[in-house]
Design a protein around this motif. Sequence first.
Motif, PDB file in Angstrom:
ATOM      1  N   VAL A 364       0.813  -1.209   0.000  1.00  0.00           N
ATOM      2  CA  VAL A 364       0.000   0.000   0.000  1.00  0.00           C
ATOM      3  C   VAL A 364       0.846   1.258   0.000  1.00  0.00           C
ATOM      4  N   SER A 365       2.173   1.127   0.056  1.00  0.00           N
ATOM      5  CA  SER A 365       2.966   2.366   0.089  1.00  0.00           C
ATOM      6  C   SER A 365       2.988   2.980  -1.307  1.00  0.00           C
ATOM      7  N   LEU A 366       3.303   4.263  -1.358  1.00  0.00           N
ATOM      8  CA  LEU A 366       3.319   4.972  -2.638  1.00  0.00           C
ATOM      9  C   LEU A 366       4.271   4.310  -3.620  1.00  0.00           C
ATOM     10  N   GLU A 367       5.430   3.860  -3.120  1.00  0.00           N
ATOM     11  CA  GLU A 367       6.429   3.282  -4.025  1.00  0.00           C
ATOM     12  C   GLU A 367       5.890   2.020  -4.689  1.00  0.00           C
ATOM     13  N   ASP A 368       4.977   1.339  -4.016  1.00  0.00           N
ATOM     14  CA  ASP A 368       4.439   0.117  -4.601  1.00  0.00           C
ATOM     15  C   ASP A 368       3.576   0.413  -5.820  1.00  0.00           C
ATOM     16  N   TYR A 369       3.270   1.679  -6.043  1.00  0.00           N
ATOM     17  CA  TYR A 369       2.437   2.032  -7.197  1.00  0.00           C
ATOM     18  C   TYR A 369       3.262   2.557  -8.364  1.00  0.00           C
ATOM     19  N   ALA A 370       4.589   2.639  -8.190  1.00  0.00           N
ATOM     20  CA  ALA A 370       5.423   3.170  -9.269  1.00  0.00           C
ATOM     21  C   ALA A 370       5.260   2.319 -10.515  1.00  0.00           C
ATOM     22  N   GLY A 371       4.965   2.956 -11.620  1.00  0.00           N
ATOM     23  CA  GLY A 371       4.843   2.240 -12.886  1.00  0.00           C
ATOM     24  C   GLY A 371       3.572   1.422 -13.032  1.00  0.00           C
ATOM     25  N   PHE A 372       2.699   1.485 -12.025  1.00  0.00           N
ATOM     26  CA  PHE A 372       1.473   0.684 -12.059  1.00  0.00           C
ATOM     27  C   PHE A 372       0.630   1.021 -13.285  1.00  0.00           C
ATOM     28  N   GLY A 373       0.582   2.330 -13.608  1.00  0.00           N
ATOM     29  CA  GLY A 373      -0.263   2.773 -14.710  1.00  0.00           C
ATOM     30  C   GLY A 373       0.149   2.200 -16.046  1.00  0.00           C
ATOM     31  N   TRP A 374       1.448   1.909 -16.221  1.00  0.00           N
ATOM     32  CA  TRP A 374       1.898   1.390 -17.513  1.00  0.00           C
ATOM     33  C   TRP A 374       1.763  -0.115 -17.572  1.00  0.00           C
ATOM     34  N   GLN A 375       2.065  -0.785 -16.434  1.00  0.00           N
ATOM     35  CA  GLN A 375       2.033  -2.245 -16.485  1.00  0.00           C
ATOM     36  C   GLN A 375       0.620  -2.791 -16.356  1.00  0.00           C
ATOM     37  N   GLN A 376      -0.272  -2.030 -15.753  1.00  0.00           N
ATOM     38  CA  GLN A 376      -1.676  -2.446 -15.655  1.00  0.00           C
ATOM     39  C   GLN A 376      -2.534  -1.312 -16.207  1.00  0.00           C
ATOM     40  N   PRO A 377      -2.540  -1.144 -17.521  1.00  0.00           N
ATOM     41  CA  PRO A 377      -3.162   0.075 -18.074  1.00  0.00           C
ATOM     42  C   PRO A 377      -4.624   0.261 -17.671  1.00  0.00           C
ATOM     43  N   LEU A 378      -5.395  -0.830 -17.666  1.00  0.00           N
ATOM     44  CA  LEU A 378      -6.823  -0.661 -17.369  1.00  0.00           C
ATOM     45  C   LEU A 378      -7.032  -0.296 -15.910  1.00  0.00           C
ATOM     46  N   LEU A 379      -6.398  -1.061 -15.022  1.00  0.00           N
ATOM     47  CA  LEU A 379      -6.551  -0.768 -13.597  1.00  0.00           C
ATOM     48  C   LEU A 379      -5.990   0.611 -13.284  1.00  0.00           C
ATOM     49  N   GLY A 380      -4.858   0.937 -13.916  1.00  0.00           N
ATOM     50  CA  GLY A 380      -4.248   2.245 -13.673  1.00  0.00           C
ATOM     51  C   GLY A 380      -5.170   3.366 -14.105  1.00  0.00           C
ATOM     52  N   ALA A 381      -5.757   3.207 -15.290  1.00  0.00           N
ATOM     53  CA  ALA A 381      -6.674   4.246 -15.777  1.00  0.00           C
ATOM     54  C   ALA A 381      -7.871   4.376 -14.843  1.00  0.00           C
ATOM     55  N   ALA A 382      -8.392   3.225 -14.376  1.00  0.00           N
ATOM     56  CA  ALA A 382      -9.534   3.288 -13.473  1.00  0.00           C
ATOM     57  C   ALA A 382      -9.147   3.985 -12.172  1.00  0.00           C
ATOM     58  N   PHE A 383      -7.960   3.678 -11.665  1.00  0.00           N
ATOM     59  CA  PHE A 383      -7.537   4.315 -10.420  1.00  0.00           C
ATOM     60  C   PHE A 383      -7.419   5.825 -10.631  1.00  0.00           C
ATOM     61  N   GLY A 384      -6.818   6.194 -11.760  1.00  0.00           N
ATOM     62  CA  GLY A 384      -6.720   7.624 -12.066  1.00  0.00           C
ATOM     63  C   GLY A 384      -8.092   8.274 -12.079  1.00  0.00           C
ATOM     64  N   LEU A 385      -9.041   7.580 -12.688  1.00  0.00           N
ATOM     65  CA  LEU A 385     -10.408   8.126 -12.756  1.00  0.00           C
ATOM     66  C   LEU A 385     -10.983   8.299 -11.349  1.00  0.00           C
ATOM     67  N   PHE A 386     -10.840   7.274 -10.494  1.00  0.00           N
ATOM     68  CA  PHE A 386     -11.407   7.373  -9.144  1.00  0.00           C
ATOM     69  C   PHE A 386     -10.741   8.498  -8.362  1.00  0.00           C
ATOM     70  N   LEU A 387      -9.415   8.601  -8.505  1.00  0.00           N
ATOM     71  CA  LEU A 387      -8.711   9.644  -7.748  1.00  0.00           C
ATOM     72  C   LEU A 387      -9.141  11.026  -8.220  1.00  0.00           C
ATOM     73  N   LEU A 388      -9.251  11.185  -9.538  1.00  0.00           N
ATOM     74  CA  LEU A 388      -9.686  12.485 -10.052  1.00  0.00           C
ATOM     75  C   LEU A 388     -11.093  12.803  -9.569  1.00  0.00           C
ATOM     76  N   SER A 389     -11.929  11.790  -9.523  1.00  0.00           N
ATOM     77  CA  SER A 389     -13.293  12.013  -9.061  1.00  0.00           C
ATOM     78  C   SER A 389     -13.295  12.373  -7.584  1.00  0.00           C
TER      79      SER A 389
END
Lengths: 503, 733
Positions: A364-389
Amino acid sequence: MTLDFARQSAYFWALLPEIVLATWTMLVLVVDVFRSSDHPEESRAPVAWMSLAGLVVAGAANAYLLSMREAAPTGMIAVDSFRVFTNFILLLAAGLAICLSFGYLQRRHIDRGEFYVLVLFATVGMMLMAGSRDLILMFIALEVMSVAIYVLVGYHRQDPRSSEASLKYFLLGAFSSGFFLYGIALLFGATGSTHLPTIGTMLGDGVGTASPVALAGMALVLVGLGFKVAAVPFHVWTPDAYDGAPTPVTALMATGVKAAAFAAFIRVFAVGLGGVREDWAPVVWVLAALTMVAANLVALTQGSVKRMLAYSSIAHAGYLLVALLSANQAGAAAFLFYLLVYTVMTAGAFGIVIANSQGDHERVSLEDYAGFGWQQPLLGAAFGLFLLSLAGFPLTGGFLGKLYIIRSALESDNVPLAVVLVLASLISYFYYLRVIVVMYMRPAASANSHDQAGLAVPGRAAIAVAAVAVLALFFAASPVMRAAESSVASLFPAAPALFGMTP
Amino acid sequence: MLQHTTEAVGAHGTFHPFLLGWIVLLPLLGFLINGVLALMWWRRGPAPAGPEPSEQEAHAHGGDAHPGVEEQHPAPLDKPWTRTLPSLVAPGVVLAAFAIALVNFWGMLGAELHEPVIERYWSWMPVGSLQVDAALQLDQLSMLMTLIITGVGALIHVFSVGYMREDPGYPRYMAYLNLFIFFMLVLVLGASYPVMFVGWEGVGLCSYLLIGFWFKEQANADAGKKAFIVNRIGDAGFLIAMMLMFANLGTLSFSEVFAAAPGGLAYGGVVVTAVCLFLFLGAAGKSAQIPLYIWLPDAMAGPTPVSALIHAATMVTAGVYLVVRSSVLFTMAPTASLVVALIGALTAIFAATIGLKQWDIKKVLAYSTVSQLGFMFAAVGMGAYVAGVFHLMTHAFFKACLFLGSGAVIYAMHHALHATHNPADAQDMRNMGGLKRYLPVTFATMGIATLAIAGVPPFAGFFSKDEIIGAAWLGAGGTSPMAQATLLGIPGTAVMGFIGGTLTIAALLTAFYMGRMMLYTFFGPNRTGAEEERHLHEAGPTMTVPLVALATLSAVGGFLNVEHEVPIVGWFDFGQGAALHHWLHPVIAGSEEVVRANLGELMEPHHAWWPIVLAIVIGVGGLLLARALLNPDALRPAGVEPDYTSAPERVLYNKYWIDELYHALVVRPVNVVSQVFYRVFDRGIIDGIVDGGARMLQGIGLYTGTRVQTGQTNTYAFVIIIGVLVVLGAFTL
């Protein structure tokens, strides 16, 4: 069908969704017991599916409630479309939590059938709490819900953090329940009733009509509910409990428990004690401002995404308090709308936290999310959407929800609080966007560090539903907003003048 | 979708538009299909090592000309349909749109409308008093433009199939081209300034995308950027004009503006003059007039069919269309009109002089386009709206033909140079010569187009150009509605006399540089190289058929508008007379109304015989002069031939160093100022406040967080107790 609560049988119909869900839950329990004695090592997925089916059946019963009218608001439980709306939110929250726990429990080796049973019992408690029109029923419902949640928080017995969180939550919860109960007693002493409409009538309208005993009662009830919605300074349990609990439970606490407590909050204060608004509004005002500012400031410093989301949920309690304070129908409608948006985006965000966990590592640490958006594009995009919301970015439901809250605050001339809300959410952009930055702009530890990330099919479906809902609540929000407005209208039948209903 | 159509009643019956929306929608559909294909291919990704080196090599031959590069490298388009489908869909949708346009044209011919037909789809911008509908308007002018765009566009699409088929970005290219047609049709069919502006911006976007189509080469990407930025300056003018119109007239739809303007604005007043000047700023940006012409020559970095379609035949004429569309306003602002005419004439001669000394075949044509656009603006500025549109149309024919011809030449050159791995420039005329032996069809068609642009009778350009120059001489005699206005104290008649002289010289120069281009390209000995010579050959029918079609139009297009009363020209009246004048009359009737109301009846023009003779002498003479003065036999290939040494030649070859001047006067100062702002203001002050604020807030959060969130349950209970006491106190005290 018109229900007359003078006859006891009316309660059977009025409580139909809760009765259905409770019965179904016991059925699930029995089925699980028989299955687990036969096949102790097998996956509990059938139990989970059965629990989901129970939620659907309860939802159908809940929809059936719409066809019922009450003769007079004399019952302990309300029969109005506000209850139907909140029940749907609670069932949705429970459904999302169950969907998200599918693979997670197996990975952490805590896949047992009681988990789902407890979730369902907690949901029954939430629904009763959100619909109760009597303080005693509200207290019982709160306890039904809380006891189940205490157990769920400590569900991972081998994990000391989980046990510790559970014990802390239990101790402080019992503590605050005491205040809540004492407040009910004082209100009963002052008015001779625990029935909210009666209390309202007895207290009358205007300033100075409530006795000191009634005021003290109000204060303690406020503390009890403030504890459950995690308003500062009664939020201290939240970060530890949210952090230690298994993440699906955290999602349920952040969405369902909070929604139920808020629904009770609006029934007690905005409706029951609406007449003596001047007595409690300034205190809630301060709580709202304090909650928004403090939670957002502390969230800035969190290095753990799960803990950051815990503080984020505290901050959102502050926003919801603003809507609650805008004593008009627009405010209550904005409140309901935001509650729904909040539920889907928070459940979705915790869903991604679940997806990123690997085995017994929560990651759950921030570092564990490094590069998450590229390696898991769908989940990363969804997370981005939730955070923006969550931050309230345009093109998401979170933006529209915040806009409705600000508008209701401005309409009720609550400009300073609206300003605080805007500034607080400005601060929140920093810590939400930081996660997105880490996800996309910081290189992953290795090229396959997120390969194991992922969810079982129901979990993925839950994320997809949440993501679509977040978008739909921006692009096609008007039907939901209309439904919220009409349910709110059913909440204030007696006091049209106060809540500015214009024909 | 709501749809209201006004049915127009003409002199000979009613006219109901036929599938008007589909004319616009079909290219959009093509864009979507090709776009999906392009994306699918892009997702799969090109072979990482494959096309890269070959592209580098291709660009060593010059800015353009990719075709054929992939012959030795397996094309990365792995599915055959990624090439077959765009080849069918892209020209197909444009052809279908052309067919629908023809049906509508037929209907309009029979009806003789006096009012435009307007089709409303939905309310686009209902903001307060501003009501803008998403509506299309069909009248004679937009009909003509639609026919040119879809007709010439379809031919160029077909040519593109041959020219671009081997390019790795083929589906993407076709998608952009379809999107361009869509936006261009929105531009000419829009029923209001805002809808037109959507098309206006859209074609700008497509132009940007297509100029920088081979964006891996820095120069191409820069050229696209330059076009985009220069056009933004013009667009600002367009926007200001729209705001002025809305502020003063309260509406932006064409029919309402032109109905309200004569009564609502003062004739020759400040407001209408400002509106027209700002509109012209927009037009100058889009149509490459002084001082915003600098992007067009650079735009030749795009594929050659793009140059033909966008940067010669259609998009760059949008400014002329804008002025003609707003003819009511421009007639009401004679001073602004004189400015338009003067700028047009100056651009015409200025660009023509630069065209004299360019070696790059496409650069010659680019400056020629700028120059010809100047002719059109001179015409519309003098109130000769039909003459401007007439030249727009003939120019679309012959310039598209010339560009496509140059494309065929470059294609052939490129194949030849590529076959022998010769790094020479495929676009430099010094490397060509004698090509008529190898490219007979290209030579013949380009020859016809050259005769047309030079103004040799009876080819198309002769009639249209003569009408413009004739209008200038007539205006100098006082028959133009702008004749009585003054520009900085100079009477309009004098200005138009100057314009007439300027345009005459520009026409002479036009004939000369076109003759030079033909001589150096097609005559004399071949300078490509002995080995390369054997690889020079004509391209396939997808490229030659459009050339032939456009050459035919260049030859006969002029007969559409023959003024019977003009000497010599009248010989070519086979009964059709001034058909275009008649056709466009309803469009400019409003401006004639303005003239009648404010100036009374203008005197009848008296056509003298000498301007016609002069025009013929100039057209034929310019070509002969080129033949007499220039010797293609003496020219040597690019690397061997010395650079220009004499001062005037160097001035012209370097385009008067205008680019360098702009760089020093505009680009560098802006850069310096923005650097100062970036370092001092943005990085120093703004970032300082934001960073400092964030750090401070984080500090506060950290402090309260660590003090309160200790993890100790007794601390938590203590905090809650304090909270309870405070709340209790607040309630009861």
